[in-house]
Scaffold this motif. Structure first.
Motif, PDB file in Angstrom:
ATOM      1  N   LEU A  93       0.838  -1.196   0.000  1.00  0.00           N
ATOM      2  CA  LEU A  93       0.000   0.000   0.000  1.00  0.00           C
ATOM      3  C   LEU A  93       0.878   1.253   0.000  1.00  0.00           C
ATOM      4  N   ASP A  94       1.917   1.280   0.813  1.00  0.00           N
ATOM      5  CA  ASP A  94       2.848   2.415   0.824  1.00  0.00           C
ATOM      6  C   ASP A  94       3.490   2.605  -0.553  1.00  0.00           C
ATOM      7  N   MET A  95       3.878   1.504  -1.188  1.00  0.00           N
ATOM      8  CA  MET A  95       4.507   1.616  -2.505  1.00  0.00           C
ATOM      9  C   MET A  95       3.535   2.153  -3.552  1.00  0.00           C
ATOM     10  N   TRP A  96       2.313   1.659  -3.562  1.00  0.00           N
ATOM     11  CA  TRP A  96       1.340   2.108  -4.562  1.00  0.00           C
ATOM     12  C   TRP A  96       0.972   3.564  -4.341  1.00  0.00           C
ATOM     13  N   GLU A  97       0.872   3.980  -3.097  1.00  0.00           N
ATOM     14  CA  GLU A  97       0.478   5.361  -2.802  1.00  0.00           C
ATOM     15  C   GLU A  97       1.494   6.358  -3.348  1.00  0.00           C
ATOM     16  N   ASP A  98       2.768   5.967  -3.403  1.00  0.00           N
ATOM     17  CA  ASP A  98       3.834   6.905  -3.762  1.00  0.00           C
ATOM     18  C   ASP A  98       4.487   6.632  -5.104  1.00  0.00           C
ATOM     19  N   ASN A  99       3.953   5.709  -5.917  1.00  0.00           N
ATOM     20  CA  ASN A  99       4.703   5.305  -7.087  1.00  0.00           C
ATOM     21  C   ASN A  99       3.822   5.248  -8.329  1.00  0.00           C
ATOM     22  N   GLU A 100       3.869   6.292  -9.125  1.00  0.00           N
ATOM     23  CA  GLU A 100       3.093   6.372 -10.364  1.00  0.00           C
ATOM     24  C   GLU A 100       3.531   5.305 -11.371  1.00  0.00           C
ATOM     25  N   VAL A 101       4.798   4.907 -11.303  1.00  0.00           N
ATOM     26  CA  VAL A 101       5.322   3.901 -12.235  1.00  0.00           C
ATOM     27  C   VAL A 101       4.608   2.568 -12.040  1.00  0.00           C
ATOM     28  N   LEU A 102       4.367   2.185 -10.802  1.00  0.00           N
ATOM     29  CA  LEU A 102       3.679   0.919 -10.556  1.00  0.00           C
ATOM     30  C   LEU A 102       2.264   0.935 -11.122  1.00  0.00           C
ATOM     31  N   THR A 103       1.579   2.051 -10.972  1.00  0.00           N
ATOM     32  CA  THR A 103       0.229   2.152 -11.525  1.00  0.00           C
ATOM     33  C   THR A 103       0.267   2.047 -13.040  1.00  0.00           C
ATOM     34  N   ALA A 104       1.204   2.729 -13.653  1.00  0.00           N
ATOM     35  CA  ALA A 104       1.328   2.656 -15.113  1.00  0.00           C
ATOM     36  C   ALA A 104       1.682   1.239 -15.545  1.00  0.00           C
ATOM     37  N   LEU A 105       2.574   0.582 -14.819  1.00  0.00           N
ATOM     38  CA  LEU A 105       2.953  -0.784 -15.176  1.00  0.00           C
ATOM     39  C   LEU A 105       1.766  -1.735 -15.032  1.00  0.00           C
ATOM     40  N   LEU A 106       0.934  -1.518 -14.037  1.00  0.00           N
ATOM     41  CA  LEU A 106      -0.270  -2.340 -13.887  1.00  0.00           C
ATOM     42  C   LEU A 106      -1.195  -2.148 -15.083  1.00  0.00           C
ATOM     43  N   ARG A 107      -1.388  -0.915 -15.503  1.00  0.00           N
ATOM     44  CA  ARG A 107      -2.218  -0.645 -16.688  1.00  0.00           C
ATOM     45  C   ARG A 107      -1.654  -1.360 -17.916  1.00  0.00           C
ATOM     46  N   VAL A 108      -0.360  -1.215 -18.100  1.00  0.00           N
ATOM     47  CA  VAL A 108       0.282  -1.826 -19.260  1.00  0.00           C
ATOM     48  C   VAL A 108       0.215  -3.351 -19.161  1.00  0.00           C
ATOM     49  N   GLY A 109       0.445  -3.884 -17.983  1.00  0.00           N
ATOM     50  CA  GLY A 109       0.424  -5.328 -17.801  1.00  0.00           C
ATOM     51  C   GLY A 109      -0.922  -5.953 -18.082  1.00  0.00           C
ATOM     52  N   ALA A 110      -1.970  -5.181 -17.894  1.00  0.00           N
ATOM     53  CA  ALA A 110      -3.319  -5.691 -18.139  1.00  0.00           C
ATOM     54  C   ALA A 110      -3.705  -5.662 -19.610  1.00  0.00           C
ATOM     55  N   THR A 111      -2.957  -4.908 -20.420  1.00  0.00           N
ATOM     56  CA  THR A 111      -3.366  -4.730 -21.804  1.00  0.00           C
ATOM     57  C   THR A 111      -2.292  -5.062 -22.839  1.00  0.00           C
ATOM     58  N   ASN A 112      -1.094  -5.418 -22.397  1.00  0.00           N
ATOM     59  CA  ASN A 112       0.022  -5.570 -23.324  1.00  0.00           C
ATOM     60  C   ASN A 112       0.863  -6.769 -22.910  1.00  0.00           C
ATOM     61  N   GLN A 113       1.236  -7.602 -23.871  1.00  0.00           N
ATOM     62  CA  GLN A 113       2.002  -8.816 -23.573  1.00  0.00           C
ATOM     63  C   GLN A 113       3.349  -8.502 -22.929  1.00  0.00           C
ATOM     64  N   ALA A 114       4.045  -7.486 -23.427  1.00  0.00           N
ATOM     65  CA  ALA A 114       5.344  -7.134 -22.838  1.00  0.00           C
ATOM     66  C   ALA A 114       5.169  -6.675 -21.392  1.00  0.00           C
TER      67      ALA A 114
END
Length: 192
Positions: A93-114
């Motif tokens: 939770l601490d990591m997600w609250e402070d890390n925009e990269v993780l959110t972007a990677l989650l978005r990408v991971g849900a829609t892109n094979q790479a």
């Protein structure tokens, strides 16, 4: 290690890829995932945008190639057995609250094979070893770690990507109180 030409020089494609990745890292860091564009990254790398597409397919594939994520997971072996669920949920939770990269990677991971492959690599290289520290049955480590991931990634998806109002409204302490017992059970409970 990059391939070299017979004369010992790096291949032009390796040089181009390196330039693209360097420009992409800088652009994603400066502009964030949403605002960074292939055109701007290509301009920064002094190449045609079609070269970015040739090597990485699309923005999502490029992002997945540039992201290095260290979850900095706590050493669960140093905690009492009954505290591991709370520690893991609090940490994520601490990591997600402070890390925009993780959110972007989650978005990408849900829609892109790479992106999915990058997420799988993080799971394999970082989450499995931590789970191994506390899991009572070594054969169950992959399944238990995957169950933990369902909870933590589900939380991240609903709170930071989909932004479901009831989940967004929860105070972090409430989330830990609700989620930690489930994660704890996945990690340390006897097999069903």
């Amino acid at each position: 290690m990059s391939e070299s030409t017979p004369a010992g020089r790096p291949r032009r494609s390796d040089t181009t890829r390196t330039a693209i990745l360097a420009a992409a890292r800088e652009r994603f860091a400066a502009d964030g995932y949403e605002r960074a564009t292939i055109r701007a990254i290509a301009k920064d790398a002094n190449i045609d945008p079609s070269m970015v597409m040739r090597y990485y397919g699309n923005k999502e594939g490029l992002f997945a190639a540039t992201v290095a994520v260290d979850l900095k997971l706590p050493d669960l072996g140093t905690l009492t057995r009954q505290d591991v669920g709370r520690a893991l949920v609090t940490h994520f939770l601490d990591m997600w609250e402070d890390n925009e990269v993780l959110t972007a990677l989650l978005r990408v991971g849900a829609t892109n094979q790479a992106g999915a492959e990058r997420m799988q690599g993080i799971f394999r290289d970082q989450v499995l070893p931590v789970t191994r520290q506390v899991c009572p049955d070594p054969e169950q480590v992959p399944a238990r770690a995957a169950l933990v991931a369902t909870q933590l990634l589900g939380l991240a998806l609903t709170r930071y990507v989909l932004r479901l109002p009831p989940v967004v409204a929860l105070h972090p302490q409430e989330i830990v109180a609700w989620l930690a017992p489930t994660v704890q059970r996945y990690l340390t409970a006897p097999s069903p």
